[in-house]
Design an enzyme around this catalytic site. Structure first.
Site, mmCIF file in Angstrom:
data_model
loop_
_atom_site.group_PDB
_atom_site.id
_atom_site.type_symbol
_atom_site.label_atom_id
_atom_site.label_comp_id
_atom_site.label_asym_id
_atom_site.label_seq_id
_atom_site.Cartn_x
_atom_site.Cartn_y
_atom_site.Cartn_z
ATOM 1 N N GLU A 176 0.732 -1.198 0.072
ATOM 2 C CA GLU A 176 -0.286 0.036 -0.076
ATOM 3 C C GLU A 176 0.895 1.208 0.011
ATOM 4 O OE1 GLU A 176 -3.076 -0.278 -0.834
ATOM 5 O OE2 GLU A 176 -3.152 -2.300 -0.504
ATOM 6 N N HIS A 229 1.760 2.180 -3.475
ATOM 7 C CA HIS A 229 0.668 3.127 -4.258
ATOM 8 C C HIS A 229 0.823 4.578 -3.706
ATOM 9 C CE1 HIS A 229 -1.461 -0.035 -6.053
ATOM 10 N NE2 HIS A 229 -1.803 -0.600 -4.974
#
Length: 807
Positions: free
Chosen positions: A585, A588
């Site tokens: 994550e 991202h």
């Protein structure tokens, strides 16, 4: 379309499996343990790998660990601004409109008026000077829509207050309805086309402006704006039907038979306590989907029973198969109406792949690369089956219902030789991992994660931490809100949300904001605040010190609190899978942070779908690299460093059957392409079984283990709705990420923390967002700017497949 809807965040197959597994779980420095836990607590925050960082940086580094690992420290830290502004709310995310639920509609109404002024201006273009502003004006119009829609969509799904949820939902609806009006406003499309066709206009545009103009033209085209009125209405009707049927398909995924009635003695090998919980009068009612069936396929000794369970587990409800076939046929009709050969052709036109043929060439090349590994793995399972004294069911063949059973045996044997699965967690407190991410980013990219005390009303929950991203050269460049702890009612799925994109704020906007701030003194103290609704801004030295709105990001995870909850002195300890998820994550987030473009349509993760997972997949490699572990992985009590060999052993177990996992994803990617070809156009509405026939054709051609006749697993393939024709993307990005990892970050010892490697990756890949062709980004990072990769197309796709997915 003016608002590039991204829907739900992509949840890759690996993330889904990690969540399922998690739900089942009831500069390296050598030093000795430092004595008692009390002694370690006094010194552990002072540990740093060799660093010449300033005192202030060291202080931020220690604070970063403490706000996640020490509830008492966080309580004191977060209370520092309690009485800021006299205790009045600063607004969610410091958005000055959002100090109360009613503010959402005010926010939407004010934004709506700004949008209408831009639309009127664009429709009134006449001169060359007017048309030069087309790309920027329409990008700002898109940004205004996103400001409300993205933020409201996030808030309505995470905020605990029903009044705020309802208000956010209403604001979302207001702007979404207006967006649909704009997407059918032919005048906007006409003006954009005129601008793009005027040489004296087009030649003055930056590469970003040209890219954004092309994106918007394609999006307008995909919304059927060029069709005649009757055809446009047909487009809208089919699109609406696709949404409804697709939603119904996902919501109603079920087996043809929800339960199997079996004598309990047939389930020998399965946990007897679990079997007993499903048994009455000697008969067991076994659910055919979900955890009970999965557990049975892994543990039940009797092969005939496993076969019965396997067939039931992979046979879908007939009515839902009809919904799937209706969905696929309507998509094919929509593509034909829009002038495309198939839905896949329509969807892939603006992706790196470009065509279904290129996707197939990638998947076939990857399948060929993976075939020897799968063959070895299947042979190992077959040898296990041959040595199984209980097995008298086709001893020389590996059947579909054998694979999970013998895989579980193989992995059990491997794990019995290794340490307990939770051994690594003691070295992976959430605070030290966040500290490690910041140290890694600083070494590679010159970026640090700096804790900031939240203002009253800034976050949606008291557990949310705010981090500012500070660049050594550029200063403050992004804001991250970290909502990482579990709580009742919270989604368990990890996700990254972009609440506001990077974008340059023009002088015209500043003038408009100055007028607004003078009229609304109660809301905004300065024009700079008013220009971005109160959210963070910064002058960008890479763009002549122009004022930019900063990327504002939310990271959501669901990490378990320690025993005793927030009152415990023990920090939250991550499993290795959770560690990998957090790094994923953060990949991202890194893309959103570094993709600081002047136009929001190409900011950060707003890039081609088959490029978007690349930075996050690459980040997973850093989680296990020895030199990166040396930056942070230390025992939470003793401060002893983690031996990287223990992580390597764990990875070997996790990758033990990697070939089978890759083959499974290739199969699904191939099936996705077949389903979104032109074939569904030949299906009649009353026909049943067309999708099943296609499913078995794919499995018979590409699977190493034959699928028995009679199954129809495609009825459980929910990603077909959300990611139709793009399911290959995750494998594609894994292959590229593996190549980048090997050739950029592993070219020399210690490459995972090498600033030169980090600089190359940031400059060639991350900084562009979607403003540069993905193939050029990949070619630049791999130093192949003039080769096949830079050209893209079928040849490049095939090359990526040949690289394989390794590790």
């Amino acid at each position: 379309m003016l608002k590039r809807l991204q829907g739900r965040p992509w949840t890759c197959p690996q993330c889904i499996r990690q969540q399922q597994r998690a739900s089942r779980r009831c500069l390296v420095t050598s030093s000795n343990a430092r004595g008692s836990a009390a002694t370690a607590a006094a010194v552990s925050d002072d540990y740093h790998p060799a660093s010449n960082a300033s005192t202030s940086i060291n202080h931020d580094d220690r604070t970063l660990r403490q706000i996640f690992d020490s509830p008492s420290f966080w309580k004191d830290f977060s209370a520092k601004n309690k009485y800021h502004h006299g205790g009045r709310s600063a607004g969610l995310f410091q958005n000055r409109y959002l100090t109360r639920p009613e503010g959402f509609q005010v926010f939407a109404d004010v934004t709506l008026q700004k949008c209408k002024r831009i639309v009127a201006r664009v429709l009134a273009y006449e001169s060359v000077e007017d048309y030069k502003k087309a790309a920027k004006d329409l990008d700002r119009l898109s940004d205004l829509l996103c400001r409300v829609i993205d933020l409201s969509d996030f808030v309505r799904s995470v905020h605990p207050d029903p009044r705020v949820q309802a208000a956010a939902n209403e604001a979302y609806g207001t702007m979404f309805e207006y967006m649909n009006v704009l997407n059918t406003t032919t005048g906007l499309n006409d003006q954009l086309k005129r601008a793009s066709k005027m040489p004296e206009v087009y030649s003055t545009w930056s590469e970003e402006e040209k890219t954004v103009a092309a994106i918007l033209e394609k999006d307008f085209s995909k919304s059927a704006i060029d069709l005649a009125e009757n055809e446009r209405q047909a487009f809208v009707d089919i699109s609406n039907e696709i949404v409804q049927v697709g939603t119904d398909f996902v919501d109603n995924m079920a087996a043809a038979s929800p339960y199997l009635k079996l004598e309990s003695t047939r389930l020998n090998g399965m946990d007897p306590m679990f079997v007993r919980s499903m048994t009455r009068w000697g008969n067991t009612s076994l659910p055919t989907v979900g955890m009970p069936a999965t557990l049975a396929l892994r543990t039940v000794e009797d092969a005939d029973t496993r076969r019965e369970i396997y067939m039931a587990n992979r046979t879908s409800d007939q009515q839902n198969l009809h919904r799937l076939e209706q969905l696929l046929k309507r998509r094919a009709e929509l593509a034909k109406l829009s002038g495309y050969e198939s839905f896949a052709h329509m969807t892939l036109a603006d992706k790196m792949a470009k065509t279904p043929e290129a996707v197939t060439s990638f998947l076939e090349a990857l399948s060929a690369d993976n075939a020897p590994r799968v063959k070895r793995e299947m042979q190992e399972l077959l040898e296990l089956k041959k040595s199984d004294a209980r097995s008298n069911n086709f001893p020389t063949d590996l059947n579909a219902w054998d694979r999970d059973y013998y895989t579980a045996q193989l992995l059990s044997n491997e794990r019995s030789k290794a340490r307990a699965p939770d051994f690594l967690s003691a070295y992976l407190s959430l605070g030290t991992v966040m500290q490690g991410l910041s140290r890694l980013f600083h070494r590679l990219y010159g970026l640090r994660l700096v804790p900031r005390e939240p203002l009253p009303g800034e976050t949606w929950n008291q557990d949310v931490r705010r981090l500012d991203v500070i660049d050594d050269n550029e200063g403050h460049i992004a804001v991250i809100y970290c909502d990482l702890f579990e709580r009742s009612g919270k989604s368990p799925n990890p996700a990254h949300f972009t609440l506001r994109c990077s974008r340059r704020i023009s002088d015209e906007e500043m003038q408009e904001a100055a007028e607004m701030s003078s009229q609304t003194n109660a809301l905004f103290g300065t024009a700079q605040e008013a220009a971005n609704d109160g959210l963070a801004t910064h002058f960008n030295p890479r763009d002549g010190n122009a004022l930019y709105q900063l990327p504002t990001i939310a990271l959501i995870c669901d990490f378990a609190l320690p025993p005793g909850g927030q009152q415990s002195n023990r920090p939250t300890l991550l499993t290795f899978r959770e560690l990998t998820t957090l790094f994923h994550e953060m990949g991202h987030a890194l893309h959103s942070i570094c993709g600081r473009t002047a136009l929001q349509n190409v900011s950060g993760t707003r890039c081609a779908t088959d490029f978007a997972e690349l930075p996050s997949v690459l980040m997973e490699n850093f989680a296990s690299a020895p030199e990166v572990l040396g930056l942070y992985a230390r025992h939470w009590e003793t401060d002893a460093p983690l031996d990287p060999e223990r992580v390597r052993e764990r990875l070997e177990i996790d990758r033990r059957m990697a070939g089978a996992e890759i083959e499974s994803q290739v199969l699904l990617g191939m099936l996705d392409q077949q389903y979104h070809s032109s074939l569904p156009l030949s299906w009649t509405d009353g026909e049943h079984g067309a999708s099943t026939k296609l499913y078995h054709n794919v499995w018979n051609k590409y699977s190493s283990v034959p699928e028995p006749a009679g199954t129809s697993w495609q009825g459980f393939f929910g990603h077909l709705f959300g990611y139709g024709a793009t399911y290959y993307s995750y494998l594609f990005d894994r292959a590229i990420a593996g190549k980048v990892w090997r050739d950029v970050f592993q070219r020399q010892r210690g490459g995972a923390i090498d600033p030169e490697a980090g600089g190359l990756f940031r400059e060639e890949m991350l900084r562009w967002g979607g403003g540069r062709d993905g193939w050029r980004c990949v070619a630049g990072a791999l130093r192949d700017k003039d080769g096949v990769l830079a050209e893209g197309g079928k040849g490049a796709m095939k090359d990526v497949g040949r690289w394989g997915v390794h590790g």
